[in-house]
Design a protein around this motif. Structure first.
Motif, PDB file in Angstrom:
ATOM      1  N   SER A 198       3.801  -4.267 -10.719  1.00 48.66           N
ATOM      2  CA  SER A 198       4.114  -3.149 -11.613  1.00 48.66           C
ATOM      3  C   SER A 198       3.284  -3.311 -12.875  1.00 48.66           C
ATOM      4  CB  SER A 198       5.599  -3.142 -11.973  1.00 48.66           C
ATOM      5  OG  SER A 198       6.399  -2.872 -10.850  1.00 48.66           O
ATOM      6  N   THR A 199       2.992  -2.187 -13.513  1.00 47.29           N
ATOM      7  CA  THR A 199       2.275  -2.216 -14.792  1.00 47.29           C
ATOM      8  C   THR A 199       3.036  -1.363 -15.801  1.00 47.29           C
ATOM      9  OG1 THR A 199       0.904  -0.281 -14.329  1.00 47.29           O
ATOM     10  CG2 THR A 199       0.081  -2.409 -13.564  1.00 47.29           C
ATOM     11  N   GLY A 200       2.682  -1.511 -17.039  1.00 46.02           N
ATOM     12  CA  GLY A 200       3.298  -0.712 -18.090  1.00 46.02           C
ATOM     13  C   GLY A 200       4.013  -1.578 -19.098  1.00 46.02           C
ATOM     14  N   ASP A 201       3.676  -1.418 -20.365  1.00 46.46           N
ATOM     15  CA  ASP A 201       4.288  -2.231 -21.408  1.00 46.46           C
ATOM     16  C   ASP A 201       5.754  -1.879 -21.630  1.00 46.46           C
ATOM     17  OD1 ASP A 201       1.909  -3.532 -21.751  1.00 46.46           O
ATOM     18  OD2 ASP A 201       1.245  -2.288 -23.424  1.00 46.46           O
ATOM     19  N   GLU A 202       6.189  -0.721 -21.111  1.00 45.71           N
ATOM     20  CA  GLU A 202       7.595  -0.338 -21.249  1.00 45.71           C
ATOM     21  C   GLU A 202       8.467  -0.927 -20.141  1.00 45.71           C
ATOM     22  OE1 GLU A 202       6.121   2.679 -18.279  1.00 45.71           O
ATOM     23  OE2 GLU A 202       5.318   1.370 -19.835  1.00 45.71           O
ATOM     24  N   VAL A 203       7.849  -1.500 -19.101  1.00 44.21           N
ATOM     25  CA  VAL A 203       8.576  -1.977 -17.927  1.00 44.21           C
ATOM     26  C   VAL A 203       8.936  -3.452 -18.105  1.00 44.21           C
ATOM     27  CG1 VAL A 203       8.495  -2.275 -15.425  1.00 44.21           C
ATOM     28  CG2 VAL A 203       7.353  -0.320 -16.480  1.00 44.21           C
ATOM     29  N   HIS A 204      10.197  -3.788 -17.831  1.00 43.74           N
ATOM     30  CA  HIS A 204      10.686  -5.155 -18.017  1.00 43.74           C
ATOM     31  C   HIS A 204      11.512  -5.584 -16.810  1.00 43.74           C
ATOM     32  CE1 HIS A 204       9.551  -5.292 -22.313  1.00 43.74           C
ATOM     33  NE2 HIS A 204       9.798  -3.989 -22.251  1.00 43.74           N
ATOM     34  N   PRO A 205      11.521  -6.883 -16.500  1.00 42.65           N
ATOM     35  CA  PRO A 205      12.322  -7.343 -15.368  1.00 42.65           C
ATOM     36  C   PRO A 205      13.808  -7.224 -15.661  1.00 42.65           C
ATOM     37  CG  PRO A 205      11.365  -9.215 -16.543  1.00 42.65           C
ATOM     38  CD  PRO A 205      10.764  -7.976 -17.137  1.00 42.65           C
ATOM     39  N   ALA A 206      14.570  -6.880 -14.635  1.00 41.23           N
ATOM     40  CA  ALA A 206      16.015  -6.769 -14.786  1.00 41.23           C
ATOM     41  C   ALA A 206      16.607  -8.126 -15.146  1.00 41.23           C
ATOM     42  CB  ALA A 206      16.638  -6.253 -13.493  1.00 41.23           C
ATOM     43  N   GLY A 207      17.681  -8.087 -15.928  1.00 40.28           N
ATOM     44  CA  GLY A 207      18.374  -9.316 -16.291  1.00 40.28           C
ATOM     45  C   GLY A 207      18.182  -9.726 -17.723  1.00 40.28           C
ATOM     46  N   GLY A 252      -8.667  -8.055  -8.775  1.00 44.92           N
ATOM     47  CA  GLY A 252      -9.706  -8.776  -8.044  1.00 44.92           C
ATOM     48  C   GLY A 252      -9.164  -9.997  -7.338  1.00 44.92           C
ATOM     49  N   GLU A 253      -8.309 -10.765  -8.018  1.00 44.97           N
ATOM     50  CA  GLU A 253      -7.726 -11.960  -7.408  1.00 44.97           C
ATOM     51  C   GLU A 253      -6.768 -11.586  -6.273  1.00 44.97           C
ATOM     52  OE1 GLU A 253      -5.940 -13.998 -10.658  1.00 44.97           O
ATOM     53  OE2 GLU A 253      -7.853 -14.802 -11.429  1.00 44.97           O
ATOM     54  N   ALA A 254      -6.008 -10.513  -6.462  1.00 49.20           N
ATOM     55  CA  ALA A 254      -5.085 -10.083  -5.408  1.00 49.20           C
ATOM     56  C   ALA A 254      -5.844  -9.662  -4.156  1.00 49.20           C
ATOM     57  CB  ALA A 254      -4.215  -8.940  -5.916  1.00 49.20           C
ATOM     58  N   ALA A 255      -6.935  -8.930  -4.341  1.00 45.95           N
ATOM     59  CA  ALA A 255      -7.701  -8.468  -3.187  1.00 45.95           C
ATOM     60  C   ALA A 255      -8.357  -9.616  -2.431  1.00 45.95           C
ATOM     61  CB  ALA A 255      -8.764  -7.464  -3.644  1.00 45.95           C
ATOM     62  N   ALA A 256      -8.628 -10.704  -3.117  1.00 49.95           N
ATOM     63  CA  ALA A 256      -9.299 -11.833  -2.468  1.00 49.95           C
ATOM     64  C   ALA A 256      -8.399 -12.550  -1.470  1.00 49.95           C
ATOM     65  CB  ALA A 256      -9.790 -12.818  -3.525  1.00 49.95           C
ATOM     66  N   THR A 257      -7.085 -12.403  -1.611  1.00 48.81           N
ATOM     67  CA  THR A 257      -6.160 -13.170  -0.772  1.00 48.81           C
ATOM     68  C   THR A 257      -5.145 -12.300  -0.045  1.00 48.81           C
ATOM     69  OG1 THR A 257      -4.754 -13.543  -2.719  1.00 48.81           O
ATOM     70  CG2 THR A 257      -6.356 -15.270  -2.150  1.00 48.81           C
ATOM     71  N   HIS A 258      -5.340 -10.972  -0.058  1.00 47.99           N
ATOM     72  CA  HIS A 258      -4.385 -10.080   0.586  1.00 47.99           C
ATOM     73  C   HIS A 258      -5.103  -9.001   1.395  1.00 47.99           C
ATOM     74  CE1 HIS A 258      -1.938 -11.913  -2.594  1.00 47.99           C
ATOM     75  NE2 HIS A 258      -0.893 -11.655  -1.812  1.00 47.99           N
ATOM     76  N   ASP A 259      -4.340  -8.364   2.272  1.00 53.93           N
ATOM     77  CA  ASP A 259      -4.882  -7.277   3.100  1.00 53.93           C
ATOM     78  C   ASP A 259      -4.754  -5.923   2.425  1.00 53.93           C
ATOM     79  OD1 ASP A 259      -5.427  -8.939   5.468  1.00 53.93           O
ATOM     80  OD2 ASP A 259      -3.242  -9.104   5.586  1.00 53.93           O
ATOM     81  N   ALA A 260      -3.848  -5.800   1.473  1.00 56.05           N
ATOM     82  CA  ALA A 260      -3.648  -4.542   0.752  1.00 56.05           C
ATOM     83  C   ALA A 260      -2.978  -4.854  -0.578  1.00 56.05           C
ATOM     84  CB  ALA A 260      -2.789  -3.572   1.563  1.00 56.05           C
ATOM     85  N   VAL A 261      -3.147  -3.934  -1.534  1.00 55.73           N
ATOM     86  CA  VAL A 261      -2.551  -4.068  -2.861  1.00 55.73           C
ATOM     87  C   VAL A 261      -1.827  -2.763  -3.170  1.00 55.73           C
ATOM     88  CG1 VAL A 261      -2.962  -4.470  -5.321  1.00 55.73           C
ATOM     89  CG2 VAL A 261      -4.393  -5.627  -3.600  1.00 55.73           C
ATOM     90  N   ILE A 262      -0.602  -2.888  -3.718  1.00 55.99           N
ATOM     91  CA  ILE A 262       0.201  -1.708  -4.053  1.00 55.99           C
ATOM     92  C   ILE A 262       0.734  -1.842  -5.472  1.00 55.99           C
ATOM     93  CG2 ILE A 262       2.351  -0.469  -3.558  1.00 55.99           C
ATOM     94  CD1 ILE A 262       1.957  -0.924  -0.666  1.00 55.99           C
ATOM     95  N   SER A 263       0.626  -0.747  -6.222  1.00 50.62           N
ATOM     96  CA  SER A 263       1.286  -0.662  -7.519  1.00 50.62           C
ATOM     97  C   SER A 263       1.947   0.703  -7.616  1.00 50.62           C
ATOM     98  CB  SER A 263       0.288  -0.859  -8.670  1.00 50.62           C
ATOM     99  OG  SER A 263      -0.560   0.267  -8.791  1.00 50.62           O
ATOM    100  N   SER A 264       2.789   0.879  -8.634  1.00 52.26           N
ATOM    101  CA  SER A 264       3.431   2.181  -8.829  1.00 52.26           C
ATOM    102  C   SER A 264       3.335   2.555 -10.294  1.00 52.26           C
ATOM    103  CB  SER A 264       4.903   2.138  -8.396  1.00 52.26           C
ATOM    104  OG  SER A 264       5.632   1.212  -9.177  1.00 52.26           O
ATOM    105  N   GLY A 265       3.073   3.834 -10.531  1.00 52.60           N
ATOM    106  CA  GLY A 265       2.969   4.330 -11.898  1.00 52.60           C
ATOM    107  C   GLY A 265       1.693   3.896 -12.584  1.00 52.60           C
ATOM    108  N   GLY A 266       1.402   4.533 -13.722  1.00 52.83           N
ATOM    109  CA  GLY A 266       0.270   4.128 -14.549  1.00 52.83           C
ATOM    110  C   GLY A 266      -1.095   4.521 -14.024  1.00 52.83           C
ATOM    111  N   VAL A 267      -1.148   5.292 -12.947  1.00 50.52           N
ATOM    112  CA  VAL A 267      -2.452   5.685 -12.403  1.00 50.52           C
ATOM    113  C   VAL A 267      -2.743   7.110 -12.863  1.00 50.52           C
ATOM    114  CG1 VAL A 267      -3.868   5.877 -10.330  1.00 50.52           C
ATOM    115  CG2 VAL A 267      -2.039   4.201 -10.428  1.00 50.52           C
ATOM    116  N   SER A 268      -3.253   7.242 -14.060  1.00 49.64           N
ATOM    117  CA  SER A 268      -3.614   8.549 -14.595  1.00 49.64           C
ATOM    118  C   SER A 268      -4.734   8.352 -15.602  1.00 49.64           C
ATOM    119  CB  SER A 268      -2.389   9.222 -15.234  1.00 49.64           C
ATOM    120  OG  SER A 268      -1.993   8.516 -16.394  1.00 49.64           O
TER     121      SER A 268
END
Length: 425
Positions: A198-207, A252-268
């Protein structure tokens, strides 16, 4: 890691119907994972890499479908009782030890191989409830049909037959069939390794505590569960700061060791939305404007040659675009032929208006219609960020592109959440 060979996600940006988008991308995408051989117990949820051929017939030999007596049909009277001596017994795994002569009966239990014969073969089984035993003889009533209660060799599967095609997703029934056909191992595709963030400075982990303007991250737990249900191995990369240089490195680091990358929001193209620029620094990004609601904009691209999925930020839109769009594409990348969710007909209990040339999903609860069927009732709050609209309903009704008005009493397809891979079971 395995990679796409070119920019499979290139798109001109025009509004496109969902089925057309899936058909287009389905033609372009090929499996990106490697193949491994596993025992059957480890194959559930995997996609077959090679067709499965039956090594034996199923069943291997003619056998009895019931407890009864194996006889020659031509020994039976058509209009009177027939009395035959019982000369032995056969059970599953314990065949009768020799040819059965004409004019005799052999006691057989369910699953027992039919005895071999002389001048033909015993071809009929009289169910024990339809005859009576008198000492060492059995009395058989007239009227049974030739071949009754006998299962033929190869009735289910012929030896050499392809019983499971390549790219088939394996469930319990498929594994049972593979075992019955003589296979202890199968060649399957390795599950996709997917990086999720996830990305976004407004987003925080629950808890933790929320600062002013902050929100808890609901999409990462949502998408992690959906990915796991789709058979993917998920790497949770947490919440990443929305800074271009940082995201360039993370992607870049995620793509080097995974088959796909997923994020949500912030793509504008907003001043603080740096995902687009970070993806393009590593590869390419295209916006697919799907003719759907909720969830129209979806970003697809490649980080190097590893596929990237950018889903909407609102949780409901993120879930529906994943279930109806991203999930079948990931299944294709993982070596499987996607299985579309099944819609079940229900009656609408409400009226609704929508635009033409757009597919819509409406969150509904089911109520009995009092006549053995079901009536769908719309959840009163339907915003794409209303998570309770998912937890307090049973599923979705789908309104096709050419539908502009729904009237009470009309039949519509209903998709329970379990069909989308998002249920609790």
């Amino acid at each position: 890691m395995a990679q796409l060979s070119d920019d499979c996600f290139a798109h001109g940006g025009a509004l496109i119907r969902l089925d057309d988008a899936l058909a287009d991308l389905g033609q372009r995408l090929k499996p990106v994972t490697t193949v491994e051989t596993l025992p059957l117990q480890g194959c559930r949820g995997r996609a077959l890499a090679r067709p499965v051929e039956a090594q034996v017939a199923v069943p291997p030999r003619d056998n009895s479908a019931v407890d009864g007596y194996a006889v020659y049909f031509d020994d039976l009277s058509s209009d009177a009782e027939t009395v035959l001596p019982v000369i032995g017994r056969a059970a599953a795994g314990h065949p009768f030890p020799g040819p059965q002569p004409r004019g005799t009966a052999v006691r057989v239990l369910t699953g027992a191989v039919m005895p071999e014969g002389q001048n033909g073969a015993p071809d009929t089984v009289m169910m024990q409830e339809d005859c009576r035993l008198e000492g060492e003889r059995v009395v058989i009533r007239p009227g049974i049909k030739r071949g009754a209660n006998r299962r033929l060799a190869g009735e289910d599967v012929r030896s050499g037959e392809i019983v499971l095609p390549a790219e088939r997703l394996l469930g319990a029934a498929e594994l049972a069939l593979a075992a019955a056909a003589g296979h202890a191992t199968l060649e399957v595709y390795r599950p996709l390794k997917v990086a999720l963030l996830s990305t976004g400075d407004e987003v925080h982990p629950a808890g933790g505590s929320l600062p002013p303007g902050g929100i808890y991250d609901a999409n990462r737990p949502l998408l992690s569960a959906l990915l796991a249900a789709a058979g993917c191995v998920v790497s949770d990369l947490g919440i990443q700061p929305d800074r271009r240089d940082h995201l360039v490195r993370v992607f870049g680091e995620a793509a080097a060791t995974h088959d796909a990358v997923i994020s949500s929001g912030g793509v504008s193209t907003g001043d603080e939305d740096h995902v687009k620029a970070a993806i393009e620094a590593n590869g390419s990004l295209h916006f697919w404007r799907l003719a759907i609601k909720p969830g129209r904009p979806v970003a697809l691209g490649q980080i190097g040659r590893v596929p990237f999925f950018g889903l909407p930020g609102n949780p409901v839109a993120a879930m529906l675009t994943f279930c109806f769009f991203a999930r079948p594409l990931l299944q294709r990348l993982g070596g499987a032929v996607p299985v579309p969710p099944r819609g079940y007909p229900v009656v609408s209990g409400f009226g609704y208006k929508k635009k033409s040339d757009r597919r819509e999903w409406v969150r509904v609860s089911l109520e009995s219609d009092g006549q053995g069927g079901w009536r769908a009732e719309k959840y009163p709050v339907d915003g794409a960020g209303v998570i309770t609209s998912l937890t307090r309903t049973d599923g979705l009704i789908e309104l096709a592109e050419d539908v502009t008005r729904l009237e009470p009493g009309m039949r519509v397809p209903f998709y329970p959440y379990a069909e989308l891979g998002s249920g609790a079971v």
